[in-house]
Design an enzyme around this catalytic site. Structure first.
Site: not given
Length: 793
Positions: A482, A681, A685
């Site tokens: 990400d 994080d 996700d």
């Protein structure tokens, strides 16, 4: 849900509203049948009398009588729109599944018929599992019994010759009294699962444990009460040696491993619990009379009007019908920038209302909300994994039947053609075969390596949740990362303040920051912090006004100031065509650029960006050197994402993705044969982290991301992925070595224990030597695993 008799005839009423004769009613809260007597808890509401099975149900009813009166009938059936039961409670109807074999679904707890592992609820409960509680109790009882048994048998090694003091015969009876309750009570689950494995023709670890413990105990019983059947060479110290202590120590050690495993498995449910905790427990409902009342979340139904105050979490998926505010949707998008919401916009349950007050109408509740769907995605992915212990079970499926066959063959051979006393030789050889095949080392092979690796990883800032995470990390070939919070800091910072014409850049920044001083928007905070970093004095802004989707404007030091996008400038009739090229250049660099206007003239531009962590570029290069393909999946826009990717040399970019898109990307890559690791994080996700072959969470991120992942990097340093990869490879290699040691010692000792060397060398392996070999294999496994403490990362 008014009171009715089962025969549907009204009962004569007592003066206090309770029937004079017995009748039955239905509790409007739990749906249980209630026998109505003078002692029955009752309550009148809207002209109806309701009866309750307990004070708890009565209290629950009082919180919202109209809801229960509307949602149920006299038969106790729930109607459309009734509150859904909380998935956090393990209710009667809960389904149970095996973490190793997700195809096993049962309506009640128990053991998996294939592998013998304890089944776990599909949605984990808040409370500690009953099996963990039971196994913990059995572990402590076994451990307490093991201590005096070890002292009785090995005390002389440490200067406590207790056996010599009380005599061999008395010591043997004491051992029997201590060991028997452990074998018959504490170890009962082992024997039950071992028996199930035989019934289901699925030999596994439990088969070995049951055979090993049973053989040691049975042999010791013969040695204690029928010592005369053994040859003279088996006698020493006044009797035949027993292995009660071996049986009990095995039981205690296996329970220690099981308790650790159950605790670890129970913690895997924390991801789901963390997700569920994002939704508030209460919602502020606006009644038809305009009165606002806090009600439990499960009482909210579709169509309810709800008040969402500043700082509150949005309780359910809904549509805004009144008010203007910014909503922090980072749990969905992963992006730190709040989204402005006004009349007609949709809001998602679990997101945070930043400033204004909103009135929303509930559109999805219960299992239909986006948050509930994310919960189900995480739960489903969590159940679909296969643990590393499957390798040991695959070998056991061949090893266990082979050991049993060898033991039977050895027994029959010695019984038919062995020297006198043939029966004694037959029993000794068969028991030796089973004892030397005892799975102590096999049980230690994986846990000891994982425990050591986890300690070594913690020293390097890499936290390991479970064994399969390491196994899979060693084999992945693709990693998805990400952007926000993983590659970048996750907090926007001011990068540019540019002035046009006769304006000065510090003045442009000072007026922009003054205008944003009272805002909680992350971009506004970045501008204010940037101005303060340049030691600029920020005056007060008056007549502040936020223009939805455009920007903000107000008066600063008597001048009209506006800050926003192209649409904001068009509203003020300011032409920005000449500098759009410069704005695009900033956007290509991944920055968010905003115009600043003073008194109706274009004064300058301020730009904000989420800076890349200084260690990220080097970590990406190292990942490439380790043969990993790096893909960035982010909820940010394509232009910003591509700018970051170019800077870091990332192989592929997927932008504007939602949580289900990230999970779909993982599954898409897995369908092509790729082994995928996912690093992230945010709450958004979590489904992808749970679906990936291994999830890697940045320690600075959301709790749910950490709980959904198998590996957590402390401090969020991407370099930790490189360390995790090296540690994973070393650990997997170590586990395979341990399994080899565990089986090699046993496999080599089995034919010797069976007596193949007796015709040649006159050597027959006694159970004592078999136990020593078994212990030696455990020592070799432990020693090999401890080498991981020195592995270089």
């Amino acid at each position: 849900m008014s009171e009715k008799n089962h025969d549907h005839h009204p009962a004569p009423a007592h003066h206090d509203g309770v029937p004079d004769v017995k009748s039955m009613a239905v509790d409007p809260v739990c749906g249980m049948s209630v026998e109505v007597t003078r002692e029955t808890l009752s309550m009148n509401s809207e002209g109806e009398t309701y009866h309750f099975c307990s004070k708890r149900c009565l209290t629950q009813f009082k919180t919202d009588p109209l809801l229960y009166a509307w949602s149920g009938g006299a038969d106790g059936a729930m109607h459309e729109g009734a509150p859904l039961p909380s998935p956090k409670d393990v209710a009667p109807g809960t389904q149970w599944t095996c973490p190793m074999h997700p195809e096993i679904i049962q309506s009640e707890p128990g053991a998996c018929p294939i592998c013998g592992m304890a089944l776990e609820p599909v949605i984990p409960p808040d409370e500690q599992g009953a099996e963990l509680t039971d196994f913990t109790r059995r572990m402590w009882v076994s451990s307490v019994a093991a201590v005096p048994l070890v002292v009785l048998t090995m005390g002389e090694l440490v200067g406590l010759p207790v056996r010599d003091w009380i005599g061999h015969r008395v010591a043997t009876y004491v051992e029997f009294l201590l060991a028997t309750p452990i074998i018959l009570w504490a170890a009962r689950p082992f024997f039950e699962r071992g028996l199930d494995s035989i019934r289901n023709r699925s030999p596994n670890m439990w088969t070995l444990i049951a055979l090993g413990v049973g053989a040691a105990y049975a042999y010791s019983l013969f040695a204690t009460f029928l010592p005369g059947v053994f040859p003279e060479q088996y006698r020493s110290g006044g009797g035949v040696g027993t292995y009660f202590e071996a049986a009990v120590v095995i039981v205690a050690l296996v329970f220690v491993g099981q308790v650790l495993e159950l605790r670890a498995r129970e913690r895997t449910g924390d991801a789901i619990r963390a997700l569920l905790d994002l939704a508030p427990k209460m919602a502020r409902r606006i009644g038809s009379d305009g009165v606002e009342q806090d009600v439990p979340l499960e009482h909210v139904v579709v169509g309810d009007l709800l008040r969402v105050r500043p700082g509150d979490s949005v309780p359910v998926d809904a549509m805004v019908i009144e008010g203007l505010s910014s909503i922090d949707e980072s749990m969905i998008t992963g992006e730190p920038v709040p989204v402005e919401k006004s009349n007609g916009d949709r809001v998602t349950g679990g997101t945070i209302n930043k400033n204004g007050s909103l009135v929303v109408r509930a559109t999805q509740v219960g299992a239909d909300t986006v948050l509930s769907q994310i919960v189900e995605m995480v739960a489903g992915a969590r159940r679909s994994r296969a643990p590393i212990q499957g390798l040991a079970d695959r070998v056991s499926s061949v090893f266990v039947p082979t050991v049993v066959v060898v033991a039977v063959v050895a027994f029959m051979t010695w019984l038919l053609i062995g020297p006198d006393p043939a029966l004694a030789f037959a029993i000794a050889s068969a028991v030796s075969v089973l004892i030397i095949a005892c799975p102590c080392a096999l049980g230690l092979a994986t846990p000891i390596s994982i425990t050591t690796a986890a300690g070594r990883g913690a020293q390097a800032g890499v936290l390991i949740k479970d064994a399969e995470a390491l196994e899979r990390m060693a084999r992945v070939d693709t990693i998805i990362v990400d952007k926000t919070g993983t590659l970048t800091h996750g907090k926007p910072e001011l990068t540019n303040a540019v002035a046009f014409s006769s304006f000065v850049s510090d003045d442009v920044l000072r007026f922009a920051a003054a205008l944003e001083l009272g805002s909680e928007h992350p971009l506004a905070e970045a501008i204010v912090e940037g101005a303060r970093g340049r030691r600029l004095e920020l005056p007060k802004a008056d007549h502040f006004e936020a223009m939805t989707g455009k920007g903000v404007q107000g008066a600063v030091e008597g001048r009209q100031v506006a800050l926003g996008n192209t649409a904001m400038m068009e509203l003020l009739n300011i032409d920005t065509a000449e500098i759009e090229g410069s704005m695009d250049a900033l956007r290509v660099e991944g920055k968010t650029a905003m115009f600043v206007a003073l008194d109706g003239a274009l004064a300058g531009v301020v730009a904000v960006a989420d800076p890349i962590k200084p260690t990220t570029a080097g970590a990406i290069r190292d990942l490439h050197d380790l043969g990993l393909r790096v893909i960035m999946a982010t909820g940010d826009n394509q232009r910003t994402a591509e700018a970051v990717a170019r800077t870091l040399g990332i192989d592929e970019v997927r932008a504007d993705v939602l949580p289900e898109d990230k999970k779909a990307l993982v599954e898409e890559l897995q369908a092509t044969g790729r082994r995928v690791a996912m690093a992230g994080d945010g709450v958004n996700d979590a489904p992808a982290l749970a679906s990936a072959d291994v999830g890697i969470a940045m320690g600075t991120g959301a709790d749910v991301a950490v709980e959904s992942a198998g590996i957590t990097l402390l401090g969020g340093d991407l370099v930790g992925i490189v360390r995790a990869r090296k540690l994973a490879k070393a650990t997997l290699r170590n586990i395979k070595q341990n399994l080899f040691f565990a089986f090699a010692y046993n496999a080599a000792g089995v034919p010797v224990a069976a007596g193949v060397l007796y015709p040649i060398l006159g050597l027959l392996l006694s159970p004592m030597i078999a136990a020593a070999a078994m212990s030696l294999s455990s020592v070799s496994v432990i020693s090999n695993a401890l080498r991981l403490r020195r592995v270089r990362l």
